[in-house]
Design a protein around this motif. Structure first.
Motif, PDB file in Angstrom:
ATOM      1  N   MET A 150      41.165  38.857 -29.750  1.00 57.03           N
ATOM      2  CA  MET A 150      39.857  38.345 -30.063  1.00 57.03           C
ATOM      3  C   MET A 150      40.026  37.034 -30.819  1.00 57.03           C
ATOM      4  N   LEU A 151      39.354  36.002 -30.352  1.00 56.54           N
ATOM      5  CA  LEU A 151      39.390  34.696 -31.001  1.00 56.54           C
ATOM      6  C   LEU A 151      38.050  34.475 -31.684  1.00 56.54           C
ATOM      7  N   ILE A 152      38.088  34.195 -32.983  1.00 51.12           N
ATOM      8  CA  ILE A 152      36.871  34.038 -33.779  1.00 51.12           C
ATOM      9  C   ILE A 152      36.871  32.661 -34.420  1.00 51.12           C
ATOM     10  N   GLN A 153      35.718  31.998 -34.353  1.00 53.12           N
ATOM     11  CA  GLN A 153      35.580  30.684 -34.979  1.00 53.12           C
ATOM     12  C   GLN A 153      34.765  30.820 -36.256  1.00 53.12           C
ATOM     13  N   LEU A 154      35.331  30.301 -37.342  1.00 49.68           N
ATOM     14  CA  LEU A 154      34.694  30.312 -38.656  1.00 49.68           C
ATOM     15  C   LEU A 154      34.289  28.895 -39.011  1.00 49.68           C
ATOM     16  N   THR A 155      33.078  28.712 -39.479  1.00 50.41           N
ATOM     17  CA  THR A 155      32.631  27.396 -39.926  1.00 50.41           C
ATOM     18  C   THR A 155      32.184  27.519 -41.373  1.00 50.41           C
ATOM     19  N   MET A 156      32.752  26.664 -42.236  1.00 50.02           N
ATOM     20  CA  MET A 156      32.427  26.666 -43.645  1.00 50.02           C
ATOM     21  C   MET A 156      31.864  25.309 -44.045  1.00 50.02           C
ATOM     22  N   ARG A 157      30.941  25.355 -44.988  1.00 49.99           N
ATOM     23  CA  ARG A 157      30.299  24.134 -45.490  1.00 49.99           C
ATOM     24  C   ARG A 157      30.259  24.242 -47.009  1.00 49.99           C
ATOM     25  N   GLN A 158      30.291  23.089 -47.659  1.00 53.23           N
ATOM     26  CA  GLN A 158      30.197  23.104 -49.116  1.00 53.23           C
ATOM     27  C   GLN A 158      28.865  23.719 -49.534  1.00 53.23           C
ATOM     28  N   VAL A 159      28.894  24.474 -50.617  1.00 53.32           N
ATOM     29  CA  VAL A 159      27.699  25.150 -51.107  1.00 53.32           C
ATOM     30  C   VAL A 159      26.577  24.153 -51.370  1.00 53.32           C
ATOM     31  N   ASP A 160      26.903  22.988 -51.911  1.00 52.03           N
ATOM     32  CA  ASP A 160      25.860  21.994 -52.194  1.00 52.03           C
ATOM     33  C   ASP A 160      25.470  21.201 -50.950  1.00 52.03           C
ATOM     34  N   GLY A 161      26.132  21.467 -49.823  1.00 48.24           N
ATOM     35  CA  GLY A 161      25.770  20.820 -48.565  1.00 48.24           C
ATOM     36  C   GLY A 161      26.346  19.434 -48.357  1.00 48.24           C
ATOM     37  N   LEU A 162      27.086  18.908 -49.331  1.00 48.35           N
ATOM     38  CA  LEU A 162      27.643  17.570 -49.193  1.00 48.35           C
ATOM     39  C   LEU A 162      29.008  17.644 -48.514  1.00 48.35           C
ATOM     40  N   PRO A 163      29.184  16.920 -47.407  1.00 48.14           N
ATOM     41  CA  PRO A 163      30.471  16.959 -46.712  1.00 48.14           C
ATOM     42  C   PRO A 163      31.546  16.165 -47.445  1.00 48.14           C
ATOM     43  N   ILE A 164      32.786  16.570 -47.250  1.00 51.36           N
ATOM     44  CA  ILE A 164      33.939  15.817 -47.737  1.00 51.36           C
ATOM     45  C   ILE A 164      34.634  15.275 -46.499  1.00 51.36           C
ATOM     46  N   PRO A 165      34.373  14.030 -46.135  1.00 55.03           N
ATOM     47  CA  PRO A 165      34.962  13.513 -44.901  1.00 55.03           C
ATOM     48  C   PRO A 165      36.467  13.309 -45.004  1.00 55.03           C
ATOM     49  N   GLY A 166      37.163  13.732 -43.955  1.00 52.94           N
ATOM     50  CA  GLY A 166      38.563  13.390 -43.789  1.00 52.94           C
ATOM     51  C   GLY A 166      39.597  14.116 -44.625  1.00 52.94           C
ATOM     52  N   SER A 167      39.241  15.034 -45.520  1.00 57.42           N
ATOM     53  CA  SER A 167      40.236  15.699 -46.345  1.00 57.42           C
ATOM     54  C   SER A 167      40.465  17.126 -45.868  1.00 57.42           C
ATOM     55  N   ASP A 179      35.772  28.257 -54.039  1.00 54.87           N
ATOM     56  CA  ASP A 179      34.444  28.845 -54.176  1.00 54.87           C
ATOM     57  C   ASP A 179      33.294  27.855 -53.978  1.00 54.87           C
ATOM     58  N   ARG A 180      33.601  26.599 -53.759  1.00 54.87           N
ATOM     59  CA  ARG A 180      32.536  25.634 -53.455  1.00 54.87           C
ATOM     60  C   ARG A 180      32.185  25.627 -51.965  1.00 54.87           C
ATOM     61  N   TRP A 181      32.873  26.490 -51.183  1.00 52.32           N
ATOM     62  CA  TRP A 181      32.627  26.592 -49.744  1.00 52.32           C
ATOM     63  C   TRP A 181      31.926  27.906 -49.431  1.00 52.32           C
ATOM     64  N   GLU A 182      31.059  27.870 -48.417  1.00 57.37           N
ATOM     65  CA  GLU A 182      30.401  29.079 -47.956  1.00 57.37           C
ATOM     66  C   GLU A 182      30.562  29.195 -46.443  1.00 57.37           C
ATOM     67  N   LEU A 183      30.622  30.419 -45.970  1.00 58.81           N
ATOM     68  CA  LEU A 183      30.740  30.672 -44.542  1.00 58.81           C
ATOM     69  C   LEU A 183      29.352  30.549 -43.933  1.00 58.81           C
ATOM     70  N   VAL A 184      29.189  29.626 -42.994  1.00 60.50           N
ATOM     71  CA  VAL A 184      27.874  29.436 -42.365  1.00 60.50           C
ATOM     72  C   VAL A 184      27.835  29.959 -40.943  1.00 60.50           C
ATOM     73  N   SER A 185      28.999  30.201 -40.350  1.00 63.87           N
ATOM     74  CA  SER A 185      29.036  30.711 -38.986  1.00 63.87           C
ATOM     75  C   SER A 185      30.337  31.468 -38.763  1.00 63.87           C
TER      76      SER A 185
END
Length: 106
Positions: A1-18, A73-79
């Motif tokens: 089974m292949l599962i894709q996880l998508t996480m985003r910063q809790v405050d919603g601000l992206p960190i590009p490129g890191s 802990d500044r990341w949350e699972l969104v998908s």
């Protein structure tokens, strides 16, 4: 089974490129899982293949718990969703080869 996880910063601000936080999260995932990191648009996308039969809901539980660690802990699972079956190499051999559009050009 292949599962894709998508996480985003809790405050919603992206960190590009890191990729550092993505690497930290991957290190906290079970070491027996196969993992592949992609980071796009500031979100962290990790594809995992658990080593034993499981459900997407169980993987979601494990990842949500992992994201309570202070270093991530500044990341949350969104998908969290299962990806469609990828054909095996022997299944691909049954597909006729692609033909170019310039075959009849001199």
């Amino acid at each position: 089974m292949l599962i894709q996880l998508t996480m985003r910063q809790v405050d919603g601000l992206p960190i590009p490129g890191s990729p550092v936080d993505g690497i930290r999260i991957m290190a906290l995932l079970p070491r027996t899982w196969e993992k592949d990191l992609t980071q796009a648009s500031g979100d962290i996308v990790i594809r995992v293949c658990p080593d034993e039969p499981t459900t997407c809901a169980r993987v979601r539980e494990q990842v949500t718990e992992i994201l309570t660690n202070p270093e991530v802990d500044r990341w949350e699972l969104v998908s969290c969703h299962t990806l469609p079956h990828k054909p095996l190499p022997d299944e691909l051999s049954a597909v006729p080869p692609c033909r170019g559009t310039n075959e009849e050009d001199p």
